[in-house]
Motif scaffolding. Structure first.
Motif, short mmCIF file in Angstrom:
data_model
loop_
_atom_site.label_atom_id
_atom_site.label_comp_id
_atom_site.label_asym_id
_atom_site.label_seq_id
_atom_site.Cartn_x
_atom_site.Cartn_y
_atom_site.Cartn_z
N SER A 195 0.84 -1.19 0.00
CA SER A 195 0.00 0.00 0.00
C SER A 195 0.88 1.24 0.00
O SER A 195 1.84 1.33 0.76
N PRO A 196 0.57 2.22 -0.86
CA PRO A 196 1.39 3.43 -0.93
C PRO A 196 1.44 4.15 0.43
O PRO A 196 0.41 4.44 1.01
N HIS A 245 0.35 1.42 -7.60
CA HIS A 245 -0.25 2.23 -8.67
C HIS A 245 -1.71 1.85 -8.87
O HIS A 245 -2.57 2.73 -9.04
N LYS A 296 -11.71 -0.68 -3.11
CA LYS A 296 -10.49 -0.81 -3.92
C LYS A 296 -9.88 -2.20 -3.75
O LYS A 296 -9.38 -2.78 -4.71
N THR A 299 -3.91 3.32 -6.29
CA THR A 299 -4.10 4.75 -6.53
C THR A 299 -5.08 4.98 -7.67
O THR A 299 -5.91 5.89 -7.61
N GLN A 353 -0.89 3.64 3.52
CA GLN A 353 -2.22 4.25 3.61
C GLN A 353 -3.27 3.17 3.77
O GLN A 353 -3.13 2.06 3.26
#
Length: 161
Positions: A20-21, A154, A30, A157, A24
């Motif tokens: 997870s970026p 990505h 999602k 996101t 987050q």
């Protein structure tokens, strides 16, 4: 033994959360969209993981799920037990108590050779799953498929929740 598909979904989702970026929280929508899973059913699995302390849930518009602890501290067995429960796969109902020559004073769960063999097999299976962490799987995937962490981040996101 057959595990529910929720185990596979939970394992892959937990692995994806390791990428997870910026650590987050990722909305359930999602997470479900990542593999085109039914959101309500995946959310049920995620809530079971949250009750087990594997993920945390953050409510609100920026909410979602993230791992509750480092992937090196989450075993495959942790996830399986969270989804399927801790019961042994084989349950001895002491069938031998109903057979000829049965002794009502004997605990056939302990005396039965079949029960003992099944218990040993269950313990071996659990030991194997307890010996593999999400960090182990993550490292293996990253070694074989180095683009996966970036692609996963990505996609999280880019996906709409």
């Amino acid at each position: 033994m057959k595990m529910s598909e929720g185990v596979e979904w939970a394992l892959h989702t937990c692995l994806n959360l390791t990428w997870s970026p910026d650590d987050q929280a990722v909305p359930a929508g999602k997470l479900a969209a990542f593999y085109e899973l039914p959101p309500a059913y995946l959310n049920k699995q995620m809530q079971a993981l949250a009750r087990a302390g594997i993920v945390t849930s953050t409510p609100g518009p920026r909410g979602g799920f993230r791992l509750a602890r480092g992937p090196e501290r989450i075993t495959l067995l942790d996830v399986v037990v969270a989804i399927e429960g801790a019961e042994e796969a084989f349950r001895c109902n002491e069938l031998l108590k109903k057979g000829p020559g049965a002794d009502p004073g004997v605990d056939y769960r302990q005396a039965c050779r079949i029960s003992q063999a099944m218990r040993r097999a269950d313990l071996a299976w659990r030991k194997e799953l307890a010996g593999v962490t999400l960090a182990d799987i993550k490292a293996s995937v990253e070694e074989q498929h180095p683009a996966t962490p970036g692609n996963t981040a990505h996609r999280f996101t880019a996906l709409r929740s």
